[in-house]
Design an enzyme around this catalytic site. Structure first.
Site, mmCIF file in Angstrom:
data_model
loop_
_atom_site.group_PDB
_atom_site.id
_atom_site.type_symbol
_atom_site.label_atom_id
_atom_site.label_comp_id
_atom_site.label_asym_id
_atom_site.label_seq_id
_atom_site.Cartn_x
_atom_site.Cartn_y
_atom_site.Cartn_z
ATOM 1 C CG HIS A 83 -2.224 0.697 0.997
ATOM 2 N ND1 HIS A 83 -2.443 1.556 -0.062
ATOM 3 C CD2 HIS A 83 -3.390 0.680 1.688
ATOM 4 C CE1 HIS A 83 -3.673 2.026 -0.008
ATOM 5 N NE2 HIS A 83 -4.270 1.512 1.042
ATOM 6 C CG ASP A 99 -2.839 5.310 -4.141
ATOM 7 O OD1 ASP A 99 -2.165 5.192 -3.106
ATOM 8 O OD2 ASP A 99 -2.710 6.250 -4.955
#
Length: 405
Positions: free
Chosen positions: A376, A380
């Site tokens: 992450h 995204d």
């Protein structure tokens, strides 16, 4: 004149190795290029072969010993004949020979097993006494165990399945066996823990209707096999779909290097393969430039190499993305762990018939859950969902792969 047998030059970043299995004992005759010893690193198994026809004179480093590059591990004498000690004595009576063979064919305890053999026996839940031994003096070799596993004695398989399914009731003191981890297993553990500690791993899921691919495969599998001499599997569809999705979402094909993001302009897709020594990830280079037949052949070769411990460092190096198929073992759903420094991994699972809604009606379709784990820090949520949805779209309409739509 004796020749020194040395540890070969080790792969880059590998400091030392372990003597795994000696295939020859002192006094035994060897043919040129015959494998003398397996040396295990945390990446691959290296084979050291006889330099000429002759005899292994002396073993300097025993199984389980740690060695470094170009260290002397044995002495070899070219052109010599096997010593009389390594041959059966003719003076022995047939009854005596038969008695010796009968008592030595089955190892009575783990004390006579090499570390490599003990690991194999333990990992597969086997009884060493059930495995026919072909080594010197009735010694059980690594090849004996692998042959026994591959041969698949139905009795052994059913016994193993039964023992794993039913609880074992101890009739006496409860026993424990301590088996050292292989170098590869330790390396796998280190990398998995490192990935959990250094990356912000998140997993997103989707399901895919496998019917279009299954129909296409059923229609052309015989012709595909006849034309390309390889089976048409599902992996080539997923590799192709993954490459197209990576082109749309470059961040998934990127990696983090310090404070920089490295975007790769090539598509080297790793395929997670389970071998006797553990999970390995050989890499399909430039997957975007390969046909489906070439991808299937490459995967087949990797599978064979993994089973025979013949994968090289070059096979395992690099990779910008990984595809793992837990469905081959029956997994319904999982959260795969990324392979650093990569930023993502696709997890495939088993296909099963499930009710789904199509055009307002409930129908039965062969469905597969897909899992996409990603870092992450670089990817995204919007990109992760779009990436997985793209793979789903290509699999449910495989013609788009051929048309590059």
């Amino acid at each position: 004149m004796s020749t020194e047998i040395k540890v070969p030059v080790l792969p880059e970043s590998v400091a030392d190795a372990t003597i795994a299995t000696w295939h020859k004992q002192p006094g035994e005759a060897c043919e040129r290029d015959e494998n003398l010893v397996d040396i295990e690193t945390d990446k691959v198994v290296l084979e050291v072969v006889a330099p000429d026809d002759g005899v292994l004179e002396e073993i300097i480093k025993n199984e389980g010993d740690t060695v470094v590059a170009e260290e002397v591990i044995a002495k070899f004498k070219a052109g010599a004949a096997a010593s009389s000690d390594s041959k059966p004595k003719k003076e022995e009576s047939s009854a005596s020979v038969e008695e010796t063979k009968s008592s030595s064919d089955k190892p009575s305890s783990d004390d006579v097993l090499s570390p490599a053999v003990r690991r194999l026996v333990s990992e597969h839940g086997l009884n060493a006494a059930d495995i026919p031994a072909s080594g010197k003096g009735g010694r059980l070799t690594k090849e004996d165990v692998e042959k026994y596993i591959k041969g698949g004695s139905k009795k052994a398989v059913s016994s193993s399945a039964k023992s794993s399914a039913e609880p074992v009731i101890a009739s006496g003191p409860r026993e424990e066996k301590r088996v050292p981890m292989t170098r590869l297993r330790k390396r796998i553990a280190e990398r998995l823990v490192d990935a959990q500690h250094t990356a912000a791993i998140l997993t997103t899921f989707n399901d895919v209707n496998m019917k279009p691919v299954m129909d296409l495969r059923a229609k052309y599998k015989d012709q595909f096999m006849k034309t390309h001499d390889v089976k048409l599997g599902f992996m080539s569809f997923f590799v192709k779909a993954t490459v197209e999705a990576l082109k749309r979402y470059p961040a998934v094909n990127a990696s983090i290097d310090g404070d920089d993001i490295v975007y790769h302009g090539f598509f080297d897709v790793g395929i997670a393969v389970s071998g006797p020594r553990g999970l390995v990830v050989p890499v399909i280079r430039d997957a975007d430039q390969l046909s489906m037949a070439e991808i299937e052949k490459t995967i087949m070769e990797f599978g064979q190499k993994a089973q025979n411990n013949q994968l090289t460092v070059e096979d395992l190096s690099g990779g910008t993305f990984t595809v793992s198929n837990g469905g081959t073992f029956g997994s319904l759903m999982s959260t795969p762990i990324i392979n650093p420094p990569q930023s993502g991994i696709l997890g495939m699972h088993r296909t099963e018939q499930r009710p789904v809604v199509e055009n307002g009606e409930i129908v039965i379709r062969p469905m597969m859950y897909l899992a996409f784990s990603y870092d992450h820090r670089i990817i995204d949520g919007r990109e992760s969902v779009g990436f997985l949805k793209t793979i789903k779209d290509y699999i449910e309409d495989p013609a788009r792969i051929l048309l590059e739509l």
